[in-house]
Motif scaffolding. Sequence first.
Motif, short mmCIF file in Angstrom:
data_model
loop_
_atom_site.label_atom_id
_atom_site.label_comp_id
_atom_site.label_asym_id
_atom_site.label_seq_id
_atom_site.Cartn_x
_atom_site.Cartn_y
_atom_site.Cartn_z
N ALA A 41 0.85 -1.20 0.00
CA ALA A 41 0.00 0.00 0.00
C ALA A 41 0.88 1.24 0.00
O ALA A 41 0.66 2.18 0.77
CB ALA A 41 -0.91 -0.02 1.23
N TRP A 42 1.89 1.28 -0.87
CA TRP A 42 2.94 2.30 -0.81
C TRP A 42 2.41 3.72 -0.97
O TRP A 42 2.90 4.64 -0.31
CB TRP A 42 4.01 2.01 -1.86
CG TRP A 42 5.25 2.83 -1.69
CD1 TRP A 42 5.70 3.84 -2.48
CD2 TRP A 42 6.22 2.71 -0.63
NE1 TRP A 42 6.88 4.36 -1.99
CE2 TRP A 42 7.22 3.68 -0.86
CE3 TRP A 42 6.33 1.88 0.48
CZ2 TRP A 42 8.32 3.84 -0.03
CZ3 TRP A 42 7.43 2.04 1.32
CH2 TRP A 42 8.41 3.00 1.07
N ASP A 148 4.36 -2.25 -7.47
CA ASP A 148 3.80 -3.03 -8.58
C ASP A 148 4.24 -2.43 -9.91
O ASP A 148 4.06 -1.23 -10.15
CB ASP A 148 2.27 -3.03 -8.49
CG ASP A 148 1.75 -3.84 -7.31
OD1 ASP A 148 2.18 -4.99 -7.13
OD2 ASP A 148 0.91 -3.30 -6.55
N VAL A 149 4.79 -3.27 -10.77
CA VAL A 149 5.29 -2.82 -12.06
C VAL A 149 4.50 -3.52 -13.17
O VAL A 149 4.43 -4.75 -13.19
CB VAL A 149 6.80 -3.14 -12.23
CG1 VAL A 149 7.31 -2.63 -13.58
CG2 VAL A 149 7.60 -2.55 -11.08
N PRO A 150 3.90 -2.77 -14.10
CA PRO A 150 3.14 -3.40 -15.18
C PRO A 150 4.04 -4.07 -16.21
O PRO A 150 5.19 -3.66 -16.42
CB PRO A 150 2.36 -2.25 -15.81
CG PRO A 150 3.17 -1.04 -15.50
CD PRO A 150 3.82 -1.30 -14.16
N MET A 151 3.53 -5.09 -16.86
CA MET A 151 4.26 -5.78 -17.91
C MET A 151 4.45 -4.85 -19.11
O MET A 151 3.59 -4.05 -19.45
CB MET A 151 3.49 -7.03 -18.35
CG MET A 151 4.20 -7.88 -19.39
SD MET A 151 3.35 -9.45 -19.72
CE MET A 151 1.87 -8.86 -20.58
N ARG A 252 6.17 -10.18 -17.89
CA ARG A 252 5.38 -10.44 -16.68
C ARG A 252 5.23 -9.17 -15.87
O ARG A 252 6.05 -8.25 -15.98
CB ARG A 252 6.05 -11.52 -15.82
CG ARG A 252 7.35 -11.07 -15.17
CD ARG A 252 8.05 -12.19 -14.42
NE ARG A 252 8.73 -13.08 -15.34
CZ ARG A 252 9.36 -14.19 -14.95
NH1 ARG A 252 9.37 -14.54 -13.67
NH2 ARG A 252 9.97 -14.95 -15.83
N ARG A 253 4.20 -9.13 -15.05
CA ARG A 253 4.08 -8.06 -14.06
C ARG A 253 5.01 -8.37 -12.89
O ARG A 253 5.28 -9.53 -12.60
CB ARG A 253 2.64 -7.96 -13.55
CG ARG A 253 1.62 -7.59 -14.61
CD ARG A 253 0.22 -7.68 -14.06
NE ARG A 253 -0.13 -9.05 -13.69
CZ ARG A 253 -1.24 -9.40 -13.03
NH1 ARG A 253 -2.09 -8.48 -12.63
NH2 ARG A 253 -1.48 -10.67 -12.75
N LEU A 254 5.45 -7.34 -12.22
CA LEU A 254 6.25 -7.50 -11.01
C LEU A 254 5.42 -7.06 -9.81
O LEU A 254 4.85 -5.97 -9.83
CB LEU A 254 7.54 -6.67 -11.08
CG LEU A 254 8.42 -6.87 -12.31
CD1 LEU A 254 9.66 -5.98 -12.20
CD2 LEU A 254 8.80 -8.32 -12.50
N GLY A 255 5.37 -7.89 -8.79
CA GLY A 255 4.61 -7.54 -7.61
C GLY A 255 5.38 -6.62 -6.69
O GLY A 255 6.62 -6.61 -6.67
#
Length: 326
Positions: A41-42, A148-151, A252-255
Amino acid sequence: MKLATLSDGSRDGRLAVVSRDLSRAAFADGIASTLQAALDAWEKSAPALERFARSLESGSAESFEFDPARALSPLPRSFHWVDGSAYVNHVELVRKARGATMPESFWTDPLVYQGGSDDLLPPTGDAAFGSEDWGIDMEGEVAVITDDVPMGIDARAARTHIKLLMLVNDWSLRNLIPAELAKGFGFYQSKPATAFSPVAVTPDELGDAWDGGRVRLPLVVHLNDGLLGRPNAGEDMTFDFGQLTAHVAKTRRLGAGTIIGSGTVSNRDRSLGSSCLAERRMLETIEQGRPVTPFLSFGDRVRVEMFDAAGHSIFGAIDQRVVKAA
């Protein structure tokens, strides 16, 4: 701000805010119980943690002495730990020492591997290994933690997802690597549990030394009582952290809580020394025909640290002793 995870008997520890001089700490219980919870929840937790950090600096927050011996890895376990090899001159040197040429693509396409992240080592705990014959080596590095980083993100946008930085000792078992790579399926046994610095810091703590993708400060690595090297982490870094993050997120997405390492910090200026023994041994092989420096033995101590322009430790020190596994 500077954040640490202190041992409380649980696997994930307890999140604390640490003063800039690393002398005081205060638990962030009212904001987030763990660093992973904060990262999840940054957007909400970061401003609250920043306010709390300011109250710690002003002396208005109730605090206690910060003891690095109580610190776990900032993330004692992570959903995703991937290490790069951003200093391509280091890779070139490795291949030169064994008489191999390097593909041109290595200069344009980053090398990465995914490491084990379920058990990350405390910064001042012993590092246990089964045998000295495995070729025990340290690797001094810098790492970032993302939200969270989008693909499919590009490198410029990826920089905005870098929320924290740490130091790394990416332990390697050099004598196990050749047989593993010969199978054509990558590292596993040769890459044991990794250690990270006592605190993780937000990029603003680095001031002008952070350019958005690189840390332009020396990484100081000691072996026992001797200086192994102090290569500058911002020099000769072929791929910055934005590029590494974009590369990892291509498919891939990064969590939130993903850790991305730089790989062994290495400079073309060899007078600055090395941050791993393999590099020193490579240079000896090129210059003398054979390696002279041995890999680590039980009882050896490794210290990895970074200092600001005024000589103050930024992340605290990774300070570990190599021991025989029980």
